[in-house]
Design a protein around this motif. Structure first.
Motif, PDB file in Angstrom:
ATOM      1  N   ARG A   1     -65.439 -68.483  22.272  1.00 46.46           N
ATOM      2  CA  ARG A   1     -66.411 -67.537  22.812  1.00 46.46           C
ATOM      3  C   ARG A   1     -65.744 -66.557  23.765  1.00 46.46           C
ATOM      4  NH1 ARG A   1     -71.171 -70.874  25.319  1.00 46.46           N
ATOM      5  NH2 ARG A   1     -71.782 -68.754  25.949  1.00 46.46           N
ATOM      6  N   GLY A   2     -64.801 -67.050  24.578  1.00 52.43           N
ATOM      7  CA  GLY A   2     -64.067 -66.145  25.463  1.00 52.43           C
ATOM      8  C   GLY A   2     -63.245 -65.136  24.683  1.00 52.43           C
ATOM      9  N   LEU A   3     -62.612 -65.591  23.582  1.00 52.48           N
ATOM     10  CA  LEU A   3     -61.864 -64.675  22.716  1.00 52.48           C
ATOM     11  C   LEU A   3     -62.779 -63.623  22.105  1.00 52.48           C
ATOM     12  CD1 LEU A   3     -59.333 -66.886  20.705  1.00 52.48           C
ATOM     13  CD2 LEU A   3     -58.814 -64.837  22.046  1.00 52.48           C
ATOM     14  N   ASP A   4     -63.940 -64.064  21.669  1.00 51.28           N
ATOM     15  CA  ASP A   4     -64.907 -63.153  21.066  1.00 51.28           C
ATOM     16  C   ASP A   4     -65.290 -62.054  22.048  1.00 51.28           C
ATOM     17  OD1 ASP A   4     -66.501 -62.203  19.048  1.00 51.28           O
ATOM     18  OD2 ASP A   4     -68.205 -63.477  19.546  1.00 51.28           O
ATOM     19  N   ASN A   5     -65.504 -62.433  23.301  1.00 50.62           N
ATOM     20  CA  ASN A   5     -65.863 -61.447  24.326  1.00 50.62           C
ATOM     21  C   ASN A   5     -64.752 -60.423  24.527  1.00 50.62           C
ATOM     22  OD1 ASN A   5     -68.246 -62.831  24.681  1.00 50.62           O
ATOM     23  ND2 ASN A   5     -67.549 -63.951  26.495  1.00 50.62           N
ATOM     24  N   ILE A   6     -63.492 -60.883  24.480  1.00 50.09           N
ATOM     25  CA  ILE A   6     -62.370 -59.968  24.702  1.00 50.09           C
ATOM     26  C   ILE A   6     -62.210 -59.004  23.538  1.00 50.09           C
ATOM     27  CG2 ILE A   6     -59.861 -59.821  24.895  1.00 50.09           C
ATOM     28  CD1 ILE A   6     -59.873 -62.387  26.479  1.00 50.09           C
ATOM     29  N   LEU A   7     -62.141 -59.554  22.314  1.00 49.91           N
ATOM     30  CA  LEU A   7     -61.811 -58.734  21.152  1.00 49.91           C
ATOM     31  C   LEU A   7     -62.929 -57.772  20.774  1.00 49.91           C
ATOM     32  CD1 LEU A   7     -59.981 -61.388  18.948  1.00 49.91           C
ATOM     33  CD2 LEU A   7     -58.980 -59.595  20.366  1.00 49.91           C
ATOM     34  N   ARG A   8     -64.151 -58.054  21.181  1.00 50.69           N
ATOM     35  CA  ARG A   8     -65.252 -57.123  20.911  1.00 50.69           C
ATOM     36  C   ARG A   8     -65.351 -56.043  21.992  1.00 50.69           C
ATOM     37  NH1 ARG A   8     -69.634 -59.204  17.346  1.00 50.69           N
ATOM     38  NH2 ARG A   8     -68.985 -61.231  16.534  1.00 50.69           N
ATOM     39  N   SER A   9     -64.533 -56.156  23.028  1.00 50.90           N
ATOM     40  CA  SER A   9     -64.579 -55.175  24.124  1.00 50.90           C
ATOM     41  C   SER A   9     -63.567 -54.056  23.876  1.00 50.90           C
ATOM     42  CB  SER A   9     -64.277 -55.864  25.460  1.00 50.90           C
ATOM     43  OG  SER A   9     -65.165 -56.940  25.681  1.00 50.90           O
ATOM     44  N   LYS A  10     -63.688 -53.016  24.639  1.00 50.91           N
ATOM     45  CA  LYS A  10     -62.754 -51.904  24.557  1.00 50.91           C
ATOM     46  C   LYS A  10     -61.558 -52.223  25.444  1.00 50.91           C
ATOM     47  CE  LYS A  10     -62.526 -46.870  24.937  1.00 50.91           C
ATOM     48  NZ  LYS A  10     -63.257 -45.623  25.294  1.00 50.91           N
ATOM     49  N   ILE A  11     -60.455 -52.582  24.826  1.00 51.94           N
ATOM     50  CA  ILE A  11     -59.285 -53.052  25.576  1.00 51.94           C
ATOM     51  C   ILE A  11     -58.049 -52.308  25.094  1.00 51.94           C
ATOM     52  CG2 ILE A  11     -60.148 -55.356  26.141  1.00 51.94           C
ATOM     53  CD1 ILE A  11     -58.788 -56.408  23.663  1.00 51.94           C
ATOM     54  N   GLY A  12     -57.016 -52.345  25.931  1.00 50.72           N
ATOM     55  CA  GLY A  12     -55.744 -51.721  25.597  1.00 50.72           C
ATOM     56  C   GLY A  12     -54.743 -52.738  25.064  1.00 50.72           C
ATOM     57  N   PRO A  13     -53.529 -52.295  24.768  1.00 51.88           N
ATOM     58  CA  PRO A  13     -52.513 -53.201  24.207  1.00 51.88           C
ATOM     59  C   PRO A  13     -52.185 -54.373  25.116  1.00 51.88           C
ATOM     60  CG  PRO A  13     -51.857 -50.906  23.949  1.00 51.88           C
ATOM     61  CD  PRO A  13     -53.061 -50.912  24.837  1.00 51.88           C
ATOM     62  N   THR A  14     -52.137 -54.128  26.436  1.00 49.79           N
ATOM     63  CA  THR A  14     -51.761 -55.211  27.350  1.00 49.79           C
ATOM     64  C   THR A  14     -52.807 -56.320  27.389  1.00 49.79           C
ATOM     65  OG1 THR A  14     -52.742 -53.954  29.179  1.00 49.79           O
ATOM     66  CG2 THR A  14     -50.372 -53.721  28.812  1.00 49.79           C
ATOM     67  N   GLN A  15     -54.048 -55.989  27.081  1.00 53.66           N
ATOM     68  CA  GLN A  15     -55.085 -57.015  27.018  1.00 53.66           C
ATOM     69  C   GLN A  15     -55.225 -57.588  25.603  1.00 53.66           C
ATOM     70  OE1 GLN A  15     -56.151 -53.771  28.356  1.00 53.66           O
ATOM     71  NE2 GLN A  15     -55.372 -54.483  30.334  1.00 53.66           N
ATOM     72  N   ARG A  16     -54.980 -56.749  24.602  1.00 53.47           N
ATOM     73  CA  ARG A  16     -55.171 -57.204  23.218  1.00 53.47           C
ATOM     74  C   ARG A  16     -54.091 -58.200  22.792  1.00 53.47           C
ATOM     75  NH1 ARG A  16     -55.434 -52.611  21.206  1.00 53.47           N
ATOM     76  NH2 ARG A  16     -53.284 -52.353  20.508  1.00 53.47           N
ATOM     77  N   GLU A  17     -52.859 -57.981  23.207  1.00 51.75           N
ATOM     78  CA  GLU A  17     -51.760 -58.829  22.740  1.00 51.75           C
ATOM     79  C   GLU A  17     -51.925 -60.294  23.160  1.00 51.75           C
ATOM     80  OE1 GLU A  17     -48.000 -57.157  23.698  1.00 51.75           O
ATOM     81  OE2 GLU A  17     -48.399 -55.265  22.646  1.00 51.75           O
ATOM     82  N   PRO A  18     -52.208 -60.603  24.437  1.00 51.86           N
ATOM     83  CA  PRO A  18     -52.408 -62.023  24.778  1.00 51.86           C
ATOM     84  C   PRO A  18     -53.600 -62.638  24.070  1.00 51.86           C
ATOM     85  CG  PRO A  18     -52.941 -60.612  26.660  1.00 51.86           C
ATOM     86  CD  PRO A  18     -52.272 -59.754  25.645  1.00 51.86           C
ATOM     87  N   ALA A  19     -54.627 -61.837  23.804  1.00 47.22           N
ATOM     88  CA  ALA A  19     -55.799 -62.369  23.097  1.00 47.22           C
ATOM     89  C   ALA A  19     -55.444 -62.723  21.653  1.00 47.22           C
ATOM     90  CB  ALA A  19     -56.932 -61.349  23.138  1.00 47.22           C
ATOM     91  N   LEU A  20     -54.654 -61.871  20.982  1.00 46.50           N
ATOM     92  CA  LEU A  20     -54.251 -62.170  19.607  1.00 46.50           C
ATOM     93  C   LEU A  20     -53.330 -63.392  19.549  1.00 46.50           C
ATOM     94  CD1 LEU A  20     -53.619 -58.597  18.126  1.00 46.50           C
ATOM     95  CD2 LEU A  20     -55.542 -60.138  17.696  1.00 46.50           C
ATOM     96  N   LYS A  21     -52.475 -63.529  20.535  1.00 52.55           N
ATOM     97  CA  LYS A  21     -51.612 -64.723  20.579  1.00 52.55           C
ATOM     98  C   LYS A  21     -52.448 -65.988  20.730  1.00 52.55           C
ATOM     99  CE  LYS A  21     -47.701 -62.249  22.644  1.00 52.55           C
ATOM    100  NZ  LYS A  21     -46.877 -62.071  23.875  1.00 52.55           N
ATOM    101  N   LEU A  22     -53.485 -65.913  21.563  1.00 57.11           N
ATOM    102  CA  LEU A  22     -54.361 -67.071  21.743  1.00 57.11           C
ATOM    103  C   LEU A  22     -55.138 -67.365  20.467  1.00 57.11           C
ATOM    104  CD1 LEU A  22     -55.608 -69.278  23.450  1.00 57.11           C
ATOM    105  CD2 LEU A  22     -57.188 -67.582  24.417  1.00 57.11           C
ATOM    106  N   ALA A  23     -55.623 -66.333  19.794  1.00 55.38           N
ATOM    107  CA  ALA A  23     -56.345 -66.536  18.534  1.00 55.38           C
ATOM    108  C   ALA A  23     -55.445 -67.190  17.496  1.00 55.38           C
ATOM    109  CB  ALA A  23     -56.877 -65.200  18.016  1.00 55.38           C
TER     110      ALA A  23
END
Length: 878
Positions: free
Chosen positions: A265-287
């Motif tokens: 659910r936390g990942l879902d909140n991040i990836l559906r938000s408007k984020i930049g590369p510095t926020q997207r990369e750790p989220a993709l690694k976690l996914a």
């Protein structure tokens, strides 16, 4: 005024030398005091006297003048038992704080253990359990906070050495640290750092016996991750990736981990938000890590509301791959290595799920979008590898190997998209696969272990004579000049360019199932399969391993072996190659000019050999490619047959040594399928290439390692099929490179496999033909190989004169006839009935004794009921 000025001058000049004298005096006094305290400690007769002296020592332990030797003396003087009693006792004088003893003990220990030599003292390591109890205190007073701080200081000192970490692991201190974090006890930040320190050292083993603590801890962090709305949320992504990568090996656990839902659910909140590369990369690694640990289903319903997270993450991974690999600077791939690796892992899981997983609830438009995104990503992968193949300045690294691996996953499943681009890349993939096969020759140790295992195994009485004869023959081979160079010759021949050998061959189609390793569909018309006459070949490595021990092999240098004479024609023809074996061994894996890079030094090669097994990941794709005409010719023309030959020997060696067994079995099964594809669709290749002789010798001499073992039944079935098909193709000259006893023994193993599949299952009034339980568990994987083996065996009966006699000795015919006569003919499947009739007809046609046995056991009635006029005619003939 003069007096005042004189006083000022005295104030300015006098204090400094006096101050230095005072400091020297203080140092002398402190050393004198420490020695006095140590004397008091050593002479103390009661606990009160020792504790009083310890209070005085505590004042000096943190002083710079207290060096390592003094600290050791203090520890020895106090003694470990006294420290233990101070840490464990709860009885204190009424006028004293409740933790006074613990405070003093930990104050002294934390000051002493700052030196690494002191930190490994038994005084610390033996009291880790007491330390665990202290950090769980909820201190209210300042003294108690200092107690906890001192304890964490001791833990930190223990973490500086491997011995200290092992004691923390043994005392299950990690579980204590998890409790401290979950309860948010004083100093929990330090507890978290200690957890990371231990996990980085021991990985999943950290949680042996502490699995519940792990799940509780990660669940606590997962809930924090879900609720956090600050930038710290992205830092927590990194923490969770680290902890998930060291998840405990509790695969038998059936209960769903509690932390999946909050993290997803936390990942879902991040990836559906408007984020930049510095926020997207750790989220993709976690996914990616979540999918790797929990499976692709963890980001699908019911853990999510719909499939949007799955689709969104897949699209983002594809975009990241393209952004990194399509960049003009190849070094960017190395800089983004961790991100690329995570995206590759995620895409591999997506490919496996889409091809073999449950159907996902998405519409056709979403399917097309997903496929287009993945085609774009793998187009970038192919483009990147093409650039690598021609750029001599590229440093070999794990990212290139990971890129080859993910491409192998794509090639194994998608056979239409990017077809031409993949064909162009095949030579490079073969060359990099060569580099990842260890350069050592096939070790005699592996094959000798196989032979010894076979000689010690239980065998039927009728086969003992044959085995004894084989053992004698093996000893006689010690003096056989014809096979002294077999191992070296195999390595040389496996690496030579095959361009001159692969011209003008006719092909047909075959498809193999790469998931289960079995042949899914093979066009084989039994007797109608074309066979080519064999050519003379050399003795090969298994014969060498039987006749020459490892010690003899070690005594010879490569140069000496190269100049020994071999008696077979191919060895004579390839004499020049043998003389250059030393250079070939090093050059054959980089023979393609595009791969001759100075940056690939010895250390880099060694790293490749130890960490990479690229061909294992390419095998399913190669199995598909050998079923198609164009890629098959590309594969053969770039030396792929020699690489596969050498790799099969490598995998066999690993099997004998029980190394990474599951992966090794999978590789060997797929290798068998690849060679079966080549034999069936291009039979003309078999007599023209000595690699097939190498494989046949390996199969015949090593089949006993896997026979009759339920764990190896799939590999056994494939090796039987491969061996029979090779004997069928090479029967005219098989005696020139393989001794008769080895072939006979292989036929005995084949009979064991073929005769053990079916039995008559008796019911009240009739019996039905049924598969035995051992085979039934793996029948989907071995059924096609069983039918192919029956067809090939029936052909070998007429091609190999001694085979009917072996069939009679094993008493297969009476048992088979009894089974078939007990069951109703119409209850036997047509394909199964055809195989049995083909065998009985072939045996009865070439051997009078076999015909008599068939006739006596009701073969004539069987021929009538099974409607086989050919068998009926043979049995009725005189």
């Amino acid at each position: 005024m003069v007096c005042k000025r004189q006083q000022i001058q005295k104030v300015k000049t006098y204090p400094f030398p006096v101050h230095r004298k005072v400091r020297k005096g203080m140092e002398t006094e402190e050393k004198h005091d420490v020695s006095q305290y140590l004397t008091v400690l050593r002479r103390a007769k009661s606990d009160n006297e020792k504790f009083a002296a310890l209070l005085m020592v505590a004042k000096t332990t943190k002083d710079k003048s207290c060096d390592v030797s003094i600290k050791r003396e203090i520890l020895d003087a106090v003694g470990g038992k006294f420290f233990s009693r101070l840490l464990k006792t709860n009885k204190v004088p009424d006028d004293c704080p409740p933790n006074i003893y613990k405070n003093v003990a930990m104050s002294v220990l934390s000051a002493l253990c700052t030196e690494p030599e002191v930190a490994n003292s038994p005084v610390l390591t033996e009291n880790v359990t007491s330390f665990n109890n202290i950090v769980l205190l909820n201190p209210g007073e300042e003294e108690d906070k200092q107690l906890v701080d001192d304890t964490y200081d001791c833990f930190n000192s223990l973490c500086q050495s491997e011995l200290g970490l092992e004691f923390l692991l043994k005392a299950k201190s990690v579980s204590t640290f998890c409790q401290a974090v979950i309860s948010q006890s004083y100093g929990f930040e330090k507890a978290h750092e200690l957890i990371c320190c231990v996990v980085s050292c021991f990985g999943p083993d950290t949680w042996n016996g502490c699995e519940q603590a792990y799940h509780s801890y990660v669940n606590f962090l997962g809930r924090q991750f879900l609720e956090d709305e600050t930038l710290h949320k992205f830092e927590m992504c990194k923490t969770l990736v680290f902890l998930l990568s060291a998840a405990p090996n509790d695969k038998e656990e059936t209960v769903e981990p509690p932390w999946i839902r909050p993290i997803v659910r936390g990942l879902d909140n991040i990836l559906r938000s408007k984020i930049g590369p510095t926020q997207r990369e750790p989220a993709l690694k976690l996914a990616s890590m979540m999918v790797q640990v929990c499976g692709i289903y963890s980001i699908q319903p019911p853990y999510t509301y719909d499939f949007k997270l799955f689709l969104l993450t897949t699209h983002l991974c594809c975009v990241e791959v393209r952004m990194v690999l399509e960049d003009q600077d190849l070094t960017l791939a190395s800089d983004k290595g961790r991100l690329l690796s995570s995206c590759y892992t995620f895409l591999e899981n997506v490919i496996n799920h889409l091809t073999s997983g449950a159907t996902i609830d998405i519409d056709d438009r979403q399917v097309m979008q997903l496929h287009c995104a993945m085609v774009g990503a793998f187009g970038a992968v192919i483009h990147f590898l093409k650039r690598v193949s021609i750029d001599t300045n590229v440093q070999w690294n794990s990212i290139i190997l990971a890129t080859v691996r993910v491409l192998g996953a794509w090639m194994a499943e998608e056979t239409s998209a990017l077809r031409e681009e993949i064909y162009e890349l095949i030579p490079f993939l073969i060359q990099i696969s060569k580099m990842c096969i260890p350069p050592d020759k096939i070790r005699n140790k592996a094959i000798e272990s196989s032979i010894t295992q076979g000689e010690n195994s239980e065998i039927d009485t009728e086969n003992k004579t044959a085995l004894e004869s084989e053992s004698k023959s093996n000893k006689d081979l010690d003096s056989n000049e014809n096979i002294k160079d077999s191992v070296e010759q195999m390595v040389v021949d496996s690496s030579e360019d095959l361009n001159k050998k692969m011209n003008g061959v006719t092909v047909s189609d075959t498809v193999t199932d790469k998931d289960n390793g079995s042949i899914d569909k093979v066009e084989c018309n039994g007797e109608n399969v074309a066979l080519s006459k064999g050519s003379k070949d050399e003795e090969t490595a298994l014969e060498q391993s039987d006749s020459q021990g490892g010690k003899e092999e070690d005594k010879k240098t490569d140069n000496e072996k190269d100049h020994e004479n071999s008696g077979t024609e191919n060895v004579e023809n390839d004499k020049d190659s043998v003389e250059e074996v030393n250079s070939v061994e090093n050059a054959k894996r980089i023979s393609d000019s595009r791969l001759e890079k100075e940056v690939l030094n010895v250390a880099e090669l060694q790293e490749l050999h130890e960490k990479a097994d690229i061909l294992h990941f390419l095998l399913p794709a190669l199995c598909h490619l050998t079923a198609e005409e164009e890629p098959r010719h590309v594969l053969l023309n770039c030396g792929g047959l020699g690489v596969l030959d050498l790799y099969m020997w490598r995998q066999w060696e690993r099997l004998v040594e029980q190394e990474n067994l599951r992966e090794t079995l999978s590789s060997l099964v797929i290798l068998c399928n690849i060679f079966l594809n080549l034999i069936i669709v291009e039979p003309a290749l078999v007599p023209e290439n000595q690699e097939f002789c190498h494989i046949l010798l390996l199969v015949c001499k090593g089949i006993h390692v896997v026979e009759l073992d339920p764990d190896y039944i799939v590999l056994w079935s494939h090796m039987i099929t491969l061996g029979l098909m090779l004997i069928r193709a090479l029967h005219s000259n098989i005696d020139e490179f393989l001794e008769k006893d080895s072939v006979d023994r292989f036929f005995v193993s084949s009979i064991r496999f073929l005769s053990g599949a079916y039995t008559a299952k008796h019911k009240k009034r009739q019996a039905t033909l049924d598969i035995i339980d051992t085979y039934k568990m793996a029948w989907e994987q071995i059924s096609q190989t069983w039918f192919l083996s029956m067809q090939a065996f029936a052909y070998c009966v007429s091609a190999y004169p001694d085979l009917p006699g072996i069939v009679l000795k094993t008493a297969w015919l009476p048992g088979l006839l009894k089974t078939l006569t007990d069951v109703k003919a119409n209850s036997v499947a047509e394909e199964t009935r055809s195989c049995f009739l083909l065998l009985l007809t072939a045996v009865a046609k070439v051997n009078k004794s076999a015909k008599s046995v068939i006739r006596e056991k009701g073969g004539l009635d069987l021929a009538r009921s099974f409607k086989s006029p050919e068998l009926q005619e043979i049995l009725q003939a005189s």
